[in-house]
Write a protein that holds these residues in place. Structure first.
Motif, PDB file in Angstrom:
ATOM      1  N   ASP A  18       0.886  -1.112   0.009  1.00 47.73           N
ATOM      2  CA  ASP A  18      -0.171   0.071   0.015  1.00 47.73           C
ATOM      3  C   ASP A  18       1.015   1.416  -0.046  1.00 47.73           C
ATOM      4  O   ASP A  18       1.977   1.284   0.564  1.00 47.73           O
ATOM      5  N   ARG A  74      -2.236  -4.425  -9.414  1.00 52.34           N
ATOM      6  CA  ARG A  74      -2.447  -5.595  -8.751  1.00 52.34           C
ATOM      7  C   ARG A  74      -2.842  -6.847  -9.667  1.00 52.34           C
ATOM      8  O   ARG A  74      -3.255  -6.131 -10.843  1.00 52.34           O
ATOM      9  N   ASP A 129      -5.155  -1.116   5.928  1.00 53.25           N
ATOM     10  CA  ASP A 129      -3.632  -0.949   5.587  1.00 53.25           C
ATOM     11  C   ASP A 129      -2.816  -1.073   6.473  1.00 53.25           C
ATOM     12  O   ASP A 129      -1.521  -1.538   6.596  1.00 53.25           O
TER      13      ASP A 129
HETATM   14 MG    MG Z   1      -5.404   0.455  -0.954  1.00 47.60          MG
END
Ligand code: MG
Ligand code: AMP
Length: 271
Positions: free
Chosen positions: A70, A126, A200
């Motif tokens: 992140d 991703r 996160d």
């Molecule tokens: Mg994120």
């Protein structure tokens, strides 16, 4: 050897991410944050030309896989590296938590549906690698399931390459300290706070588990035909230059040419 090849993960080599720099600038030793603007601008133009050539040739495609922790800079990289490239030629796709329908299929199903068609560039924000990263770290499926995926992924990517897709995979490598600063910046800035996700922090708490999962994925799936690059990403301007250069070299390496016109244009007269 190209300057950015220093970040290529040698197939079969073992990877220790704690030993790989996050703030190196040695591939562009002359560049500074200030001078990088012009340099990136020139690279944007070059990538735009190469995208047109890829489209005109129409027989090949390019897939960029972007992975990072992140705040690692996936979104910013896409924005900066593809500035000026014809939006019609680029498909950007983010892969989040799978939907029920996606979960009811094999994990490559949703990814395969988004691979680039001839002449196009696809960017994965991703990717199928989440299925050996978050899935492994959080035990979302048993080890005997995820551990077989490295071989599937190698075979899947090898098939794509055989069918004409050029694959480049980039891990944007930031330090844990840099992530702390970026998360704090998100909290402090009303225009960025929406990006902040309490989960996160759980992910951050498992930093070393994630690094181990990344290292294994890089070791298992960096191949000559679909290489991984671990790009130092604490400095955004440098990251943008390196990723741009990786893509430029990938398309240049295809040796594409504009197709011959279909008719003998010498005899045509436009009235
Ligand atoms: Mg994120
Ligand atoms: P973001 O990139 O911030 O939109 O977050 C997407 C989230 O989806 C991340 O927390 C990923 O770990 C998660 N994610 C992506 N792919 C998978 C997957 N295959 N299984 C579980 N979680 C995933």
């Amino acid at each position: 050897m190209s300057a950015v090849d220093r970040y290529r993960v040698t197939p079969g080599a073992s990877v220790d991410l704690t030993k790989i720099p996050t703030s190196d600038t040695s591939a562009f030793p002359e560049a500074t944050k200030k001078s990088s603007r012009n340099q990136l601008g020139a690279m944007n133009e070059r990538l735009s030309e190469l995208q047109r050539l890829l489209w005109a040739d129409g027989s090949r495609s390019l897939l960029l896989v972007l992975q990072a922790m992140d705040t690692g800079g996936k979104d910013g990289t896409i924005r900066k590296v593809f500035t000026g490239v014809n939006p019609q030629g680029v498909d950007v796709r983010g892969f989040g938590v799978p939907t029920d329908e996606e979960l009811a299929h094999d994990y490559l199903w949703r990814v395969h549906a988004r691979t680039p068609s001839d002449g196009r560039i696809a960017v994965f924000n991703r990717s199928h690698y989440e299925d050996v990263l978050v899935v492994r770290v959080l035990d979302l499926v048993p080890e005997d399931v995820w551990s077989k995926r490295y071989a599937h992924i190698r075979d899947f990517e090898s098939m794509l390459v055989d069918e004409g897709t050029v694959i480049r995979k980039v891990m944007l490598h930031i330090s844990k300290d840099e992530q702390k600063q970026r998360l704090q910046a998100r909290l402090d800035d009303p225009a960025k706070a929406y990006k902040f996700n309490a989960s996160d922090l759980d992910t951050r708490a498992r930093w070393s588990d994630y690094m181990a999962a990344y290292a294994r994925a890089l070791e298992e799936t960096s191949t000559d035909e679909a290489p991984w690059f671990v790009v130092p990403a604490d400095r955004k301007w440098y990251r943008n230059l390196v990723v741009s250069q990786i893509l430029i070299e990938a398309i240049e390496g295809l040796g594409l040419r504009y197709p011959e016109p279909s008719d003998d244009l010498g005899n045509l007269e436009i009235t």
